[in-house]
Design a protein around this motif. Structure first.
Motif, PDB file in Angstrom:
ATOM      1  N   GLN A   1     -18.047  -7.992 -34.507  1.00 50.78           N
ATOM      2  CA  GLN A   1     -18.740  -7.808 -35.791  1.00 50.78           C
ATOM      3  C   GLN A   1     -20.065  -8.563 -35.802  1.00 50.78           C
ATOM      4  O   GLN A   1     -21.088  -8.055 -36.284  1.00 50.78           O
ATOM      5  N   SER A   2     -20.081  -9.789 -35.272  1.00 46.12           N
ATOM      6  CA  SER A   2     -21.316 -10.588 -35.212  1.00 46.12           C
ATOM      7  C   SER A   2     -22.354  -9.915 -34.319  1.00 46.12           C
ATOM      8  O   SER A   2     -23.533  -9.874 -34.647  1.00 46.12           O
TER       9      SER A   2
ATOM     10  N   LEU B   1     -23.511   1.909 -41.895  1.00 45.21           N
ATOM     11  CA  LEU B   1     -22.284   2.467 -41.345  1.00 45.21           C
ATOM     12  C   LEU B   1     -22.454   2.530 -39.829  1.00 45.21           C
ATOM     13  O   LEU B   1     -23.426   3.090 -39.330  1.00 45.21           O
ATOM     14  N   VAL B   2     -21.529   1.940 -39.104  1.00 44.37           N
ATOM     15  CA  VAL B   2     -21.529   1.975 -37.641  1.00 44.37           C
ATOM     16  C   VAL B   2     -20.352   2.839 -37.224  1.00 44.37           C
ATOM     17  O   VAL B   2     -19.217   2.578 -37.594  1.00 44.37           O
TER      18      VAL B   2
ATOM     19  N   VAL C   1     -25.625   4.283 -35.944  1.00 43.49           N
ATOM     20  CA  VAL C   1     -25.768   3.462 -37.132  1.00 43.49           C
ATOM     21  C   VAL C   1     -26.492   4.272 -38.194  1.00 43.49           C
ATOM     22  O   VAL C   1     -27.537   4.857 -37.926  1.00 43.49           O
ATOM     23  N   HIS C   2     -25.921   4.318 -39.369  1.00 41.97           N
ATOM     24  CA  HIS C   2     -26.571   4.968 -40.517  1.00 41.97           C
ATOM     25  C   HIS C   2     -26.856   3.879 -41.546  1.00 41.97           C
ATOM     26  O   HIS C   2     -25.944   3.221 -42.029  1.00 41.97           O
TER      27      HIS C   2
ATOM     28  N   THR D   1     -27.338  -6.946 -33.663  1.00 39.45           N
ATOM     29  CA  THR D   1     -28.016  -5.804 -33.050  1.00 39.45           C
ATOM     30  C   THR D   1     -28.662  -4.898 -34.090  1.00 39.45           C
ATOM     31  O   THR D   1     -29.770  -4.418 -33.902  1.00 39.45           O
ATOM     32  N   THR D   2     -27.958  -4.642 -35.192  1.00 39.42           N
ATOM     33  CA  THR D   2     -28.468  -3.717 -36.210  1.00 39.42           C
ATOM     34  C   THR D   2     -29.399  -4.391 -37.203  1.00 39.42           C
ATOM     35  O   THR D   2     -30.178  -3.728 -37.874  1.00 39.42           O
ATOM     36  N   GLY D   3     -29.282  -5.727 -37.328  1.00 35.46           N
ATOM     37  CA  GLY D   3     -30.078  -6.439 -38.326  1.00 35.46           C
ATOM     38  C   GLY D   3     -29.550  -6.257 -39.740  1.00 35.46           C
ATOM     39  O   GLY D   3     -30.238  -6.569 -40.706  1.00 35.46           O
ATOM     40  N   LEU D   4     -28.328  -5.763 -39.863  1.00 39.73           N
ATOM     41  CA  LEU D   4     -27.731  -5.526 -41.183  1.00 39.73           C
ATOM     42  C   LEU D   4     -26.754  -6.645 -41.525  1.00 39.73           C
ATOM     43  O   LEU D   4     -26.038  -7.139 -40.661  1.00 39.73           O
TER      44      LEU D   4
END
Length: 194
Positions: free
Chosen positions: A29-30, A10-11, A1-2, A35-38
Motif C-alpha cells: 500500500q505504501s 482507484l488502482v 490507476v484512475h 508511486t501514484t502520489g495519491l
C-alpha cells in the motif's frame, strides 16, 4: 490507476498476486501511494490463483477483503497444449476455425519474438486503441520496463503479414508453473486479415 481527484484514486490489476502473498501487506500500500502520489487508494485485483484457504487467510490478515460486487465471473479457462493440432482445432468454435482458415489464406506468419522492439509493440497498441476508441493500454515506458526487467519471464509471439509487417502480438508472463496472458494487440489491418 484512475484518479478521482489529486488525493484519491482507484488502482486496478487484471491479475495477480504472483508469488509470496506476505508482500501484499502495508508495504505494498505504501509503495502504491508513493508511486501514484495519491493519499487514498482503493486497490483491487482479479486473482488468477486457484482459491486456497491459506492464501485467503493471509490476505485477510493483511487487511484485504472480498469486494461486495464482482467485476468478472472469476472463471478460469484451461487448455491442454499436449493435444495435437487436429484436436485443438476441433475444440475451437466455428468462428475461430473460420478465422484461422482466413488467416492462412492471407499468408500470415507467426513466430516467437525473442528480441522485441518497444516501439513496434507500442505501434500495434496505438493502432488498436485508435480503431477501438480505447484508452491507453500500455505506455512506452511501461513496455520498456517490462522488456528490461522481466524479459526472461515474457514469452512473446508476433504475427506478420506477407510483407513482413507486424499486425498482431500476444505475450504471456510466466511465473513458476503458471502463465498469465499479459500483452495482446492487433492493428486495424490485422483485424481485417483475421
Amino acid at each position: 490507476v484512475h484518479r478521482h481527484s489529486h488525493f484519491v484514486g482507484l488502482v486496478w490489476s487484471e491479475g495477480g498476486p504472483v508469488g509470496d502473498l506476505s508482500v501484499c501487506d502495508d508495504r505494498l500500500q505504501s509503495a502504491i501511494a508513493r508511486t501514484t502520489g495519491l493519499k487514498r487508494n482503493y486497490c483491487r485485483f482479479r486473482c488468477d490463483r486457484e482459491r486456497d484457504v491459506e492464501d485467503a487467510l493471509s490476505l485477510t490478515m493483511q487487511g484485504w477483503r472480498m469486494p461486495w460486487a464482482p467485476l468478472t465471473t472469476s472463471y478460469t479457462m484451461t487448455l491442454d497444449l499436449n493435444s495435437d493440432d487436429a484436436q485443438l482445432l476441433a475444440g475451437c468454435g466455428p468462428d475461430w476455425r473460420r478465422n484461422l482458415r482466413r488467416s492462412e489464406k492471407h499468408k500470415l506468419s507467426i513466430r516467437h519474438w525473442a528480441n522485441p522492439n518497444p516501439d513496434e509493440i507500442l505501434s500495434v497498441y496505438l493502432s488498436m486503441q485508435g480503431h477501438k476508441g480505447l484508452q491507453e493500454q500500455h505506455s512506452r515506458s511501461e513496455i520498456e520496463q517490462l522488456l528490461r526487467n522481466i524479459k526472461e519471464q515474457l514469452i512473446l509471439y508476433r504475427c506478420d503479414d506477407e510483407h513482413g509487417q507486424l499486425v498482431s502480438l500476444g505475450g504471456v508472463l510466466v511465473g513458476g508453473d503458471r502463465a498469465n496472458f499479459w500483452l495482446a494487440a492487433t492493428t486495424e489491418r490485422g483485424r481485417k486479415l483475421s
